[in-house]
Scaffold this motif. Structure first.
Motif, mmCIF file in Angstrom:
data_model
loop_
_atom_site.group_PDB
_atom_site.id
_atom_site.type_symbol
_atom_site.label_atom_id
_atom_site.label_comp_id
_atom_site.label_asym_id
_atom_site.label_seq_id
_atom_site.Cartn_x
_atom_site.Cartn_y
_atom_site.Cartn_z
ATOM 1 N N VAL A 94 82.971 49.302 73.783
ATOM 2 C CA VAL A 94 82.992 50.515 72.808
ATOM 3 C C VAL A 94 81.552 52.201 73.041
ATOM 4 C CG1 VAL A 94 82.170 51.840 70.391
ATOM 5 C CG2 VAL A 94 83.725 49.977 70.750
ATOM 6 N N THR A 95 82.019 52.369 72.965
ATOM 7 C CA THR A 95 80.762 54.270 73.868
ATOM 8 C C THR A 95 80.828 55.223 72.441
ATOM 9 O OG1 THR A 95 81.814 54.907 75.575
ATOM 10 C CG2 THR A 95 80.499 52.928 76.188
ATOM 11 N N GLY A 96 79.982 55.820 72.565
ATOM 12 C CA GLY A 96 80.430 57.343 71.556
ATOM 13 C C GLY A 96 80.989 57.119 70.969
ATOM 14 N N ALA A 97 80.999 56.176 70.352
ATOM 15 C CA ALA A 97 80.930 55.805 68.412
ATOM 16 C C ALA A 97 80.634 56.524 67.631
ATOM 17 C CB ALA A 97 81.163 54.605 68.290
ATOM 18 N N GLU A 98 81.577 57.065 66.419
ATOM 19 C CA GLU A 98 81.838 58.340 65.717
ATOM 20 C C GLU A 98 81.505 57.924 64.288
ATOM 21 O OE1 GLU A 98 80.542 61.956 65.925
ATOM 22 O OE2 GLU A 98 80.215 61.364 67.716
ATOM 23 N N VAL A 99 80.688 57.599 63.698
ATOM 24 C CA VAL A 99 81.158 56.714 62.336
ATOM 25 C C VAL A 99 81.647 57.009 61.151
ATOM 26 C CG1 VAL A 99 79.305 55.476 61.024
ATOM 27 C CG2 VAL A 99 79.247 55.140 63.446
ATOM 28 N N ASN A 100 82.512 56.727 60.900
ATOM 29 C CA ASN A 100 82.936 57.170 59.449
ATOM 30 C C ASN A 100 82.287 57.434 58.400
ATOM 31 O OD1 ASN A 100 86.487 57.421 59.874
ATOM 32 N ND2 ASN A 100 86.171 55.634 59.798
ATOM 33 N N PRO A 101 81.823 58.749 57.071
ATOM 34 C CA PRO A 101 81.393 59.200 56.842
ATOM 35 C C PRO A 101 82.031 58.232 55.331
ATOM 36 C CG PRO A 101 83.353 60.411 56.610
ATOM 37 C CD PRO A 101 84.253 59.853 58.162
ATOM 38 N N LEU A 102 80.788 57.072 55.461
ATOM 39 C CA LEU A 102 80.671 55.600 54.752
ATOM 40 C C LEU A 102 80.978 55.998 53.268
ATOM 41 C CD1 LEU A 102 80.429 52.909 56.936
ATOM 42 C CD2 LEU A 102 82.936 53.967 56.277
ATOM 43 N N ALA A 103 79.735 56.020 53.052
ATOM 44 C CA ALA A 103 79.322 55.690 51.793
ATOM 45 C C ALA A 103 80.005 57.701 50.497
ATOM 46 C CB ALA A 103 77.212 56.341 51.667
ATOM 47 N N ALA A 104 79.851 59.002 51.371
ATOM 48 C CA ALA A 104 80.313 59.929 50.735
ATOM 49 C C ALA A 104 81.696 59.845 50.325
ATOM 50 C CB ALA A 104 80.097 60.659 51.620
ATOM 51 N N TYR A 105 82.547 59.584 51.249
ATOM 52 C CA TYR A 105 84.029 59.239 51.190
ATOM 53 C C TYR A 105 84.271 57.856 49.929
ATOM 54 C CZ TYR A 105 89.174 57.997 52.204
ATOM 55 O OH TYR A 105 90.207 58.597 51.656
ATOM 56 N N LEU A 106 83.815 56.642 49.853
ATOM 57 C CA LEU A 106 83.661 55.595 49.249
ATOM 58 C C LEU A 106 83.383 56.231 47.848
ATOM 59 C CD1 LEU A 106 82.724 52.659 51.590
ATOM 60 C CD2 LEU A 106 85.039 53.707 50.865
ATOM 61 N N ARG A 107 82.552 57.135 47.584
ATOM 62 C CA ARG A 107 82.123 56.953 46.055
ATOM 63 C C ARG A 107 82.833 58.487 45.727
ATOM 64 N NH1 ARG A 107 76.552 57.835 47.953
ATOM 65 N NH2 ARG A 107 77.571 60.317 48.379
ATOM 66 N N GLU A 108 83.459 59.305 46.479
ATOM 67 C CA GLU A 108 84.855 59.890 46.230
ATOM 68 C C GLU A 108 85.646 59.450 45.983
ATOM 69 O OE1 GLU A 108 86.763 64.293 47.017
ATOM 70 O OE2 GLU A 108 84.556 63.997 48.071
ATOM 71 N N HIS A 109 86.538 58.423 46.687
ATOM 72 C CA HIS A 109 87.604 57.994 46.683
ATOM 73 C C HIS A 109 87.664 56.084 45.895
ATOM 74 C CE1 HIS A 109 89.038 61.404 48.936
ATOM 75 N NE2 HIS A 109 88.214 61.400 49.400
ATOM 76 N N ALA A 110 86.867 55.398 45.890
ATOM 77 C CA ALA A 110 87.310 54.835 45.209
ATOM 78 C C ALA A 110 85.646 54.567 44.742
ATOM 79 C CB ALA A 110 87.252 53.670 46.889
ATOM 80 N N PRO A 111 85.413 55.489 43.944
ATOM 81 C CA PRO A 111 84.337 55.086 42.689
ATOM 82 C C PRO A 111 84.017 53.450 41.657
ATOM 83 C CG PRO A 111 86.703 55.909 41.840
ATOM 84 C CD PRO A 111 87.073 55.978 42.802
ATOM 85 N N ARG A 112 85.485 52.400 42.018
ATOM 86 C CA ARG A 112 85.295 51.158 40.804
ATOM 87 C C ARG A 112 84.971 50.376 42.296
ATOM 88 N NH1 ARG A 112 89.787 50.576 36.919
ATOM 89 N NH2 ARG A 112 88.929 48.441 37.128
ATOM 90 N N LEU A 113 85.027 50.365 43.533
ATOM 91 C CA LEU A 113 84.343 49.444 44.691
ATOM 92 C C LEU A 113 83.184 49.176 44.771
ATOM 93 C CD1 LEU A 113 85.401 48.657 48.032
ATOM 94 C CD2 LEU A 113 83.589 50.310 48.138
#
Length: 167
Positions: A94-113
């Motif tokens: 893997v090169t040039g990896a763009e990471v998903n916006p994990l923390a922000a996305y999870l806070r909004e879309h999976a609040p019980r995680l």
């Protein structure tokens, strides 16, 4: 030498009531070709997950049904890397990896995680910071056929404790 094409990952399989998230690194060649998480026939992901959820035949179900079962069990699936360049399927390529916006996305879309399991080394390396956001995190033995140093039973022993989060 030609540069590898930019590859894009999949959207998350994640319901708002998810308690557990399994984060991989990035889909392999077989998964990208079939547009399915963990599509390589030797990848043990679906067998491991089925054993943890006590749905032994999970890996034999059609893909869409597998996803429905996972969501019903309050488990999500996603990858740390949103896009990258890579020849083959190995994380080491893997090169040039763009990471998903994990923390922000999870806070909004999976609040019980509550708990996040990292399926392999690259996902752990790029995502373990989620512990700083209040999640219980653990590095799991990779389900990949490239991780042949562990037997299925040894992998399952590492995976099972994560699923106590659903209670």
């Amino acid at each position: 030498m030609t540069q590898s094409p930019e590859l894009s990952g999949f959207p998350p399989v994640l319901a708002p009531d998810a308690a557990i998230l399994l984060l991989g690194s990035f889909p392999g060649v077989a998964s990208l070709a079939q547009a399915q998480y963990y599509a390589h026939p030797r990848n043990q992901f679906w067998r491991l997950l089925g054993a943890c959820l006590e749905v032994e035949a999970l890996h034999l179900l059609p893909y869409e049904e597998r996803l429905r079962v996972v969501v019903r069990h309050r488990v999500g699936i996603w990858d740390v890397v949103a896009s990258c360049r890579r020849k083959g399927s190995l994380d080491a390529a893997v090169t040039g990896a763009e990471v998903n916006p994990l923390a922000a996305y999870l806070r909004e879309h999976a609040p019980r995680l509550e708990c996040i399991g990292f399926n392999g080394g690259l996902s752990w390396k790029l995502g373990r910071h989620l512990a700083d956001h209040g999640y219980r995190v653990c590095r799991l033995a990779s389900s990949s056929p490239a991780a042949a140093m562990y037997s299925f039973e040894q992998k399952l022993e590492q995976w099972r404790p994560l699923f106590a989060c659903r209670s």
